[in-house]
Design a protein around this motif. Sequence first.
Motif, PDB file in Angstrom:
ATOM      1  N   HIS A 294      -2.719 -30.247 -70.708  1.00  0.00           N
ATOM      2  CA  HIS A 294      -2.818 -31.211 -69.612  1.00  0.00           C
ATOM      3  C   HIS A 294      -3.964 -30.840 -68.676  1.00  0.00           C
TER       4      HIS A 294
ATOM      5  N   CYS B  30      -1.326 -30.259 -76.805  1.00  0.00           N
ATOM      6  CA  CYS B  30      -1.857 -30.904 -75.613  1.00  0.00           C
ATOM      7  C   CYS B  30      -2.069 -29.874 -74.514  1.00  0.00           C
TER       8      CYS B  30
ATOM      9  N   PHE C 132      -4.748 -45.080 -77.495  1.00  0.00           N
ATOM     10  CA  PHE C 132      -3.773 -44.873 -76.419  1.00  0.00           C
ATOM     11  C   PHE C 132      -4.045 -43.554 -75.692  1.00  0.00           C
ATOM     12  N   ILE C 133      -4.216 -42.485 -76.452  1.00  0.00           N
ATOM     13  CA  ILE C 133      -4.430 -41.160 -75.861  1.00  0.00           C
ATOM     14  C   ILE C 133      -5.703 -41.141 -75.020  1.00  0.00           C
ATOM     15  N   GLU C 134      -6.776 -41.754 -75.533  1.00  0.00           N
ATOM     16  CA  GLU C 134      -8.025 -41.811 -74.778  1.00  0.00           C
ATOM     17  C   GLU C 134      -7.883 -42.665 -73.527  1.00  0.00           C
ATOM     18  N   ALA C 135      -7.124 -43.744 -73.603  1.00  0.00           N
ATOM     19  CA  ALA C 135      -6.896 -44.598 -72.429  1.00  0.00           C
ATOM     20  C   ALA C 135      -6.107 -43.848 -71.345  1.00  0.00           C
ATOM     21  N   GLU C 136      -5.353 -42.850 -71.745  1.00  0.00           N
ATOM     22  CA  GLU C 136      -4.606 -42.027 -70.786  1.00  0.00           C
ATOM     23  C   GLU C 136      -5.482 -40.925 -70.179  1.00  0.00           C
ATOM     24  N   GLY C 137      -6.736 -40.856 -70.600  1.00  0.00           N
ATOM     25  CA  GLY C 137      -7.670 -39.900 -70.019  1.00  0.00           C
ATOM     26  C   GLY C 137      -7.801 -38.586 -70.770  1.00  0.00           C
ATOM     27  N   TYR C 138      -7.283 -38.536 -72.000  1.00  0.00           N
ATOM     28  CA  TYR C 138      -7.382 -37.328 -72.810  1.00  0.00           C
ATOM     29  C   TYR C 138      -8.524 -37.473 -73.810  1.00  0.00           C
TER      30      TYR C 138
ATOM     31  N   LEU D 189       3.580 -38.394 -75.488  1.00  0.00           N
ATOM     32  CA  LEU D 189       2.593 -39.145 -74.717  1.00  0.00           C
ATOM     33  C   LEU D 189       2.823 -40.614 -75.039  1.00  0.00           C
ATOM     34  N   GLY D 190       3.465 -41.313 -74.139  1.00  0.00           N
ATOM     35  CA  GLY D 190       3.813 -42.702 -74.412  1.00  0.00           C
ATOM     36  C   GLY D 190       4.699 -42.770 -75.635  1.00  0.00           C
TER      37      GLY D 190
ATOM     38  N   ARG E  82      -7.075 -31.871 -70.262  1.00  0.00           N
ATOM     39  CA  ARG E  82      -6.998 -33.269 -70.709  1.00  0.00           C
ATOM     40  C   ARG E  82      -7.462 -33.372 -72.162  1.00  0.00           C
TER      41      ARG E  82
END
Length: 86
Positions: free
Chosen positions: A53, A51, A79-85, A43-44, A56
């Motif tokens: 998907h 994970c 970062f992970i939260e900003a990706e919607g997870y 993830l990035g 999320r």
Amino acid sequence: LLPALTPFRSRDLRRNATEPEKHMRRALRSAFPEAKFRFQVPLGPYHADFCSHAARLVIEIDGATHAHSVTSDEARTRFIEAEGYR
């Protein structure tokens, strides 16, 4: 676009899983057989231990390798939260 070596790093992390990661993998498969959790997912710039998907959802197993990396763990979480997870 992921760096060229990412698949090799993911594979290496899966092959050399820690005991807590192995235990969690078995527990997830047993408790949620219909869920599709992937293991060591890029993830990035990070690799998520587990994970889903569809849900999320990211699960990180923080053991000895994370003991002295609170700042980088916080950056990873942001970062992970900003990706919607979650």
